[in-house]
Design a protein around this motif. Structure first.
Motif, PDB file in Angstrom:
ATOM      1  N   PHE A 139       0.833  -1.207   0.000  1.00 55.26           N
ATOM      2  CA  PHE A 139       0.000   0.000   0.000  1.00 55.26           C
ATOM      3  C   PHE A 139       0.871   1.262   0.000  1.00 55.26           C
ATOM      4  O   PHE A 139       2.028   1.234   0.449  1.00 55.26           O
ATOM      5  N   PRO A 140       0.356   2.390  -0.492  1.00 56.93           N
ATOM      6  CA  PRO A 140       1.128   3.643  -0.531  1.00 56.93           C
ATOM      7  C   PRO A 140       1.499   4.087   0.884  1.00 56.93           C
ATOM      8  O   PRO A 140       0.629   4.205   1.752  1.00 56.93           O
ATOM      9  N   LEU A 141       2.774   4.340   1.106  1.00 58.96           N
ATOM     10  CA  LEU A 141       3.210   4.678   2.459  1.00 58.96           C
ATOM     11  C   LEU A 141       4.387   5.644   2.454  1.00 58.96           C
ATOM     12  O   LEU A 141       5.030   5.889   1.431  1.00 58.96           O
ATOM     13  N   ILE A 142       4.653   6.154   3.643  1.00 56.12           N
ATOM     14  CA  ILE A 142       5.857   6.935   3.925  1.00 56.12           C
ATOM     15  C   ILE A 142       6.483   6.349   5.186  1.00 56.12           C
ATOM     16  O   ILE A 142       5.779   6.096   6.174  1.00 56.12           O
ATOM     17  N   GLY A 143       7.776   6.119   5.143  1.00 59.27           N
ATOM     18  CA  GLY A 143       8.497   5.648   6.315  1.00 59.27           C
ATOM     19  C   GLY A 143       9.350   6.771   6.876  1.00 59.27           C
ATOM     20  O   GLY A 143      10.114   7.404   6.140  1.00 59.27           O
ATOM     21  N   VAL A 144       9.185   7.046   8.166  1.00 64.37           N
ATOM     22  CA  VAL A 144       9.954   8.108   8.816  1.00 64.37           C
ATOM     23  C   VAL A 144      10.810   7.473   9.910  1.00 64.37           C
ATOM     24  O   VAL A 144      10.371   7.305  11.052  1.00 64.37           O
ATOM     25  N   ASN A 145      11.996   7.052   9.519  1.00 59.69           N
ATOM     26  CA  ASN A 145      12.943   6.452  10.472  1.00 59.69           C
ATOM     27  C   ASN A 145      12.322   5.315  11.281  1.00 59.69           C
ATOM     28  O   ASN A 145      12.439   5.257  12.506  1.00 59.69           O
ATOM     29  N   GLY A 146      11.649   4.411  10.591  1.00 56.81           N
ATOM     30  CA  GLY A 146      11.099   3.228  11.250  1.00 56.81           C
ATOM     31  C   GLY A 146       9.646   3.350  11.669  1.00 56.81           C
ATOM     32  O   GLY A 146       9.051   2.358  12.108  1.00 56.81           O
ATOM     33  N   SER A 147       9.056   4.528  11.552  1.00 53.76           N
ATOM     34  CA  SER A 147       7.615   4.702  11.786  1.00 53.76           C
ATOM     35  C   SER A 147       6.949   4.808  10.417  1.00 53.76           C
ATOM     36  O   SER A 147       7.425   5.553   9.551  1.00 53.76           O
ATOM     37  N   TYR A 148       5.847   4.081  10.236  1.00 58.74           N
ATOM     38  CA  TYR A 148       5.245   4.006   8.908  1.00 58.74           C
ATOM     39  C   TYR A 148       3.834   4.606   8.905  1.00 58.74           C
ATOM     40  O   TYR A 148       3.066   4.431   9.859  1.00 58.74           O
ATOM     41  N   TYR A 149       3.535   5.286   7.811  1.00 60.71           N
ATOM     42  CA  TYR A 149       2.263   5.988   7.662  1.00 60.71           C
ATOM     43  C   TYR A 149       1.639   5.596   6.323  1.00 60.71           C
ATOM     44  O   TYR A 149       2.294   5.685   5.279  1.00 60.71           O
ATOM     45  N   ARG A 150       0.374   5.192   6.375  1.00 65.48           N
ATOM     46  CA  ARG A 150      -0.327   4.759   5.162  1.00 65.48           C
ATOM     47  C   ARG A 150      -1.187   5.887   4.604  1.00 65.48           C
ATOM     48  O   ARG A 150      -1.865   6.604   5.350  1.00 65.48           O
ATOM     49  N   VAL A 221       0.606   3.448  10.934  1.00 63.05           N
ATOM     50  CA  VAL A 221       0.130   2.064  10.867  1.00 63.05           C
ATOM     51  C   VAL A 221       1.279   1.095  11.158  1.00 63.05           C
ATOM     52  O   VAL A 221       2.438   1.501  11.298  1.00 63.05           O
ATOM     53  N   SER A 222       0.914  -0.182  11.203  1.00 65.38           N
ATOM     54  CA  SER A 222       1.922  -1.250  11.284  1.00 65.38           C
ATOM     55  C   SER A 222       2.419  -1.554   9.880  1.00 65.38           C
ATOM     56  O   SER A 222       1.665  -1.464   8.907  1.00 65.38           O
ATOM     57  N   LEU A 234      -0.561   3.365  23.003  1.00 60.76           N
ATOM     58  CA  LEU A 234      -1.620   3.701  22.047  1.00 60.76           C
ATOM     59  C   LEU A 234      -1.877   5.207  22.034  1.00 60.76           C
ATOM     60  O   LEU A 234      -2.118   5.798  20.976  1.00 60.76           O
ATOM     61  N   ALA A 235      -1.791   5.841  23.196  1.00 64.07           N
ATOM     62  CA  ALA A 235      -2.005   7.291  23.266  1.00 64.07           C
ATOM     63  C   ALA A 235      -0.938   8.059  22.495  1.00 64.07           C
ATOM     64  O   ALA A 235      -1.199   9.151  21.974  1.00 64.07           O
ATOM     65  N   ASP A 236       0.264   7.496  22.395  1.00 60.01           N
ATOM     66  CA  ASP A 236       1.349   8.170  21.679  1.00 60.01           C
ATOM     67  C   ASP A 236       1.136   8.147  20.166  1.00 60.01           C
ATOM     68  O   ASP A 236       1.492   9.106  19.465  1.00 60.01           O
ATOM     69  N   VAL A 237       0.589   7.051  19.660  1.00 58.47           N
ATOM     70  CA  VAL A 237       0.408   6.931  18.209  1.00 58.47           C
ATOM     71  C   VAL A 237      -1.011   7.302  17.781  1.00 58.47           C
ATOM     72  O   VAL A 237      -1.339   7.272  16.598  1.00 58.47           O
ATOM     73  N   GLY A 309      -0.509  -1.510  15.080  1.00 56.52           N
ATOM     74  CA  GLY A 309      -0.568  -2.666  15.962  1.00 56.52           C
ATOM     75  C   GLY A 309      -2.012  -3.117  16.152  1.00 56.52           C
ATOM     76  O   GLY A 309      -2.958  -2.411  15.793  1.00 56.52           O
ATOM     77  N   THR A 310      -2.175  -4.292  16.717  1.00 54.05           N
ATOM     78  CA  THR A 310      -3.501  -4.836  17.007  1.00 54.05           C
ATOM     79  C   THR A 310      -3.737  -4.779  18.508  1.00 54.05           C
ATOM     80  O   THR A 310      -2.864  -5.155  19.301  1.00 54.05           O
ATOM     81  N   TRP A 311      -4.938  -4.317  18.879  1.00 53.20           N
ATOM     82  CA  TRP A 311      -5.281  -4.096  20.274  1.00 53.20           C
ATOM     83  C   TRP A 311      -6.614  -4.770  20.598  1.00 53.20           C
ATOM     84  O   TRP A 311      -7.488  -4.864  19.739  1.00 53.20           O
TER      85      TRP A 311
END
Length: 325
Positions: A139-150, A221-222, A234-237, A309-311
């Motif tokens: 899926f289309p994403l951006i990775g920011v130093n190990g954190s990923y955004y869809r 996202v994961s 979870l509050a941080d992300v 992550g899954t919660w």
């Protein structure tokens, strides 16, 4: 300015002697009948003009202005004087009233959002805001130093007023982001050199970057076994506290009471249990609309939710269903 009587008499004498003065000035030249007539007419006109009394124009203008102001004041006050004693001068609504569906739609339009969940439905249908690739690859994403955004399908263009600080620029473009390191800013959608911005106050939840000429929204996202980093919670992300306007759980209902929404989000952040860095595949969604017009999405399966992550949080779903009754 008034002239002294002696000056007036002297001036009169000069006017009477004007023909003789002209004759003397012309050094013996004889004035014709036409010229003499013009001189005599000038003398008579001068005397007549001095005898006229002018009307005080300044006083007239002043009086007219006062009259006009009085009329305008009367006209302006008439509606107020004729209104009922208890009628409010300014129409207003009590603070905290729920916005109408039209107001919520307008707010979404102002932020360029394609989705607004403020309209109540008895059982909302499933809606998916995740953007997918056209060839079924990553899926289309951006990775920011190990954190990923869809990338999200809504909004189609993020308002510049929502952009926070720059997080850097895309240094690597790759069609296989899972093979790249986690110490680089990369994308399989945004071009190299593209500026990446955090959303103001929510940079750990959303980022934005230009794609094909539009400022697109990306949600944390994961990806490839990466979800939380270090001691993140979870509050941080999911930096949404204090900004939730409404919540929609497909197949269940929609809640637009902001105080109830705040309680539900607090319950989720405090009671959710982290299960894995993976994701879920399901056809149920939890959409959380924010006061800035953006919409956050969870995928839902049974009593589990997934984004970064899954919660697991059965208490949240029980409380949500109770609030919808």
């Amino acid at each position: 300015m008034k002239k002294h009587p002696e000056q007036n008499e002297q001036f009169e004498a000069q006017l009477r002697n004007l023909p003789d003065t002209v004759n003397q000035s012309l050094a013996g030249l004889t004035a014709g009948t036409e010229l003499n007539n013009r001189i005599q007419m000038a003398v008579r006109d001068s005397r007549a003009s001095r005898q006229k009394k002018s009307f005080p124009v300044r006083r007239f203008v002043s009086v007219a202005g006062v009259c006009a102001a009085a009329v305008a004041l009367f006209v302006g006050l008439s509606p107020l004087l004729s209104s009922p004693a208890n009628a409010p001068l300014i129409q207003s609504s009590p603070l905290g009233d729920k916005p109408t569906a039209t107001e919520r739609t307008l707010r979404a339009d102002l932020t360029g959002s394609d989705v607004s969940i403020g309209q109540k439905q008895s059982v909302p249908s499933y809606r998916n805001l995740w953007s997918s690739s056209s060839d079924s690859s990553t899926f289309p994403l951006i990775g920011v130093n190990g954190s990923y955004y869809r990338m999200m399908t809504s909004p189609r263009s993020v308002s510049s007023s929502l952009l926070g600080a720059s997080l850097g620029t895309i240094a690597e473009y790759t069609t296989e982001p899972s093979l790249s390191g986690t110490n680089v800013m990369l994308s399989n959608k945004a071009a190299v050199g593209t500026e990446v911005y955090g959303i103001s106050g929510m940079s750990s939840t959303f980022v934005a970057a230009e794609v094909d000429g539009q400022m697109r929204l990306f949600q944390r996202v994961s990806f490839n076994g990466n979800a939380l980093k270090g001691s993140e919670t979870l509050a941080d992300v999911m930096q949404l506290s204090g900004h939730v306007a409404s919540i929609e759980l497909s197949g269940v209902g929609t809640i637009t009471d902001t105080s109830v929404c705040a309680d539900l989000i607090s319950l989720l952040l405090n009671d959710a249990t982290y299960e894995s860095s993976g994701s879920l595949s399901a056809k149920q969604s939890l959409l959380i609309e924010l006061d800035n017009g953006l919409v956050y999405q969870f995928t839902v399966k049974n009593d589990k939710i997934a984004s970064c992550g899954t919660w697991s949080c059965p208490e949240f779903f029980e409380a949500f269903e109770a609030a919808c009754e």
